[in-house]
Design a protein around this motif. Structure first.
Motif, PDB file in Angstrom:
ATOM      1  N   ILE A  72      36.752  38.606  42.131  1.00  0.00           N
ATOM      2  CA  ILE A  72      37.190  37.476  41.627  1.00  0.00           C
ATOM      3  C   ILE A  72      36.535  37.416  40.124  1.00  0.00           C
ATOM      4  O   ILE A  72      37.154  37.001  39.045  1.00  0.00           O
ATOM      5  CB  ILE A  72      37.127  36.355  42.511  1.00  0.00           C
ATOM      6  CG1 ILE A  72      38.024  36.320  43.693  1.00  0.00           C
ATOM      7  CG2 ILE A  72      37.381  34.903  41.539  1.00  0.00           C
ATOM      8  CD1 ILE A  72      37.767  35.388  44.633  1.00  0.00           C
ATOM      9  N   VAL A  73      35.474  37.575  40.249  1.00  0.00           N
ATOM     10  CA  VAL A  73      34.532  37.402  39.097  1.00  0.00           C
ATOM     11  C   VAL A  73      34.714  38.681  37.941  1.00  0.00           C
ATOM     12  O   VAL A  73      34.922  38.016  36.795  1.00  0.00           O
ATOM     13  CB  VAL A  73      33.107  37.239  39.270  1.00  0.00           C
ATOM     14  CG1 VAL A  73      32.042  37.560  38.036  1.00  0.00           C
ATOM     15  CG2 VAL A  73      32.516  36.021  40.005  1.00  0.00           C
ATOM     16  N   PHE A  74      35.092  39.724  38.389  1.00  0.00           N
ATOM     17  CA  PHE A  74      35.502  40.908  37.618  1.00  0.00           C
ATOM     18  C   PHE A  74      36.745  40.612  36.838  1.00  0.00           C
ATOM     19  O   PHE A  74      36.905  40.718  35.671  1.00  0.00           O
ATOM     20  CB  PHE A  74      35.657  42.337  38.350  1.00  0.00           C
ATOM     21  CG  PHE A  74      36.194  43.381  37.686  1.00  0.00           C
ATOM     22  CD1 PHE A  74      35.320  43.887  36.784  1.00  0.00           C
ATOM     23  CD2 PHE A  74      37.400  43.540  37.834  1.00  0.00           C
ATOM     24  CE1 PHE A  74      35.841  44.920  35.873  1.00  0.00           C
ATOM     25  CE2 PHE A  74      37.919  44.616  36.752  1.00  0.00           C
ATOM     26  CZ  PHE A  74      37.127  45.346  36.064  1.00  0.00           C
ATOM     27  N   TYR A  75      37.794  40.238  37.728  1.00  0.00           N
ATOM     28  CA  TYR A  75      39.096  39.881  37.101  1.00  0.00           C
ATOM     29  C   TYR A  75      39.251  38.730  36.256  1.00  0.00           C
ATOM     30  O   TYR A  75      39.922  38.541  35.251  1.00  0.00           O
ATOM     31  CB  TYR A  75      40.282  39.596  38.248  1.00  0.00           C
ATOM     32  CG  TYR A  75      40.585  41.011  38.896  1.00  0.00           C
ATOM     33  CD1 TYR A  75      41.235  41.898  37.921  1.00  0.00           C
ATOM     34  CD2 TYR A  75      40.174  41.248  40.050  1.00  0.00           C
ATOM     35  CE1 TYR A  75      41.645  43.252  38.717  1.00  0.00           C
ATOM     36  CE2 TYR A  75      40.729  42.553  40.678  1.00  0.00           C
ATOM     37  CZ  TYR A  75      41.224  43.587  39.956  1.00  0.00           C
ATOM     38  OH  TYR A  75      41.748  44.629  40.522  1.00  0.00           O
ATOM     39  N   SER A  76      38.325  37.450  36.516  1.00  0.00           N
ATOM     40  CA  SER A  76      38.184  36.373  35.679  1.00  0.00           C
ATOM     41  C   SER A  76      37.672  36.891  34.391  1.00  0.00           C
ATOM     42  O   SER A  76      38.149  36.427  33.338  1.00  0.00           O
ATOM     43  CB  SER A  76      37.403  35.585  36.442  1.00  0.00           C
ATOM     44  OG  SER A  76      37.926  34.835  37.475  1.00  0.00           O
ATOM     45  N   LEU A  77      36.692  37.664  34.351  1.00  0.00           N
ATOM     46  CA  LEU A  77      35.950  38.200  33.231  1.00  0.00           C
ATOM     47  C   LEU A  77      36.741  38.999  32.267  1.00  0.00           C
ATOM     48  O   LEU A  77      36.950  39.072  31.049  1.00  0.00           O
ATOM     49  CB  LEU A  77      34.525  38.748  33.374  1.00  0.00           C
ATOM     50  CG  LEU A  77      33.407  38.061  33.874  1.00  0.00           C
ATOM     51  CD1 LEU A  77      32.311  38.817  34.186  1.00  0.00           C
ATOM     52  CD2 LEU A  77      33.070  36.970  32.397  1.00  0.00           C
ATOM     53  N   LEU A  78      37.527  39.793  33.159  1.00  0.00           N
ATOM     54  CA  LEU A  78      38.651  40.743  32.427  1.00  0.00           C
ATOM     55  C   LEU A  78      39.554  39.811  31.557  1.00  0.00           C
ATOM     56  O   LEU A  78      39.859  40.166  30.492  1.00  0.00           O
ATOM     57  CB  LEU A  78      39.397  41.629  33.343  1.00  0.00           C
ATOM     58  CG  LEU A  78      40.398  42.568  32.896  1.00  0.00           C
ATOM     59  CD1 LEU A  78      39.800  43.495  31.930  1.00  0.00           C
ATOM     60  CD2 LEU A  78      41.095  43.024  33.936  1.00  0.00           C
TER      61      LEU A  78
END
Length: 95
Positions: free
Chosen positions: A62-68
């Protein structure tokens, strides 16, 4: 209205316009789908979606996609807007 008419006349303006439209679509649809997926997992009513590639833990994913999506919103979209403005300036200077 001059910008819209110039899209019809100048092909070099179409490429940044299409890139901008694609990035905006990706952010709008992607964030909506991520929100729907996270809400189901957070409330315990659903499993993590199979269609969303998982990177390590669910929280890390979730953090990765939010940062993306944040990088696309705050870096890529302004860069494409600058590209579009540069191409439009070159087109306007030539006419």
């Amino acid at each position: 209205m001059a910008l819209i008419a110039s899209f019809r006349e100048e092909p070099s303006l179409r490429r940044p316009g299409i890139a901008l439209l694609g990035l905006l679509t990706m952010v709008l649809i992607g964030e909506r789908l991520l929100t729907i997926a996270v809400d189901g997992v957070r409330h315990g009513s659903a499993e993590f979606p199979v269609w969303l590639p998982e990177l390590g833990s669910i929280g890390g994913t979730i953090v990765f996609y939010s940062l993306l999506f944040d990088v696309v919103k705050f870096v890529a979209i302004p860069a494409v807007l600058l590209w579009l403005a540069y191409q439009y300036g070159r087109y306007s200077a030539g006419t």
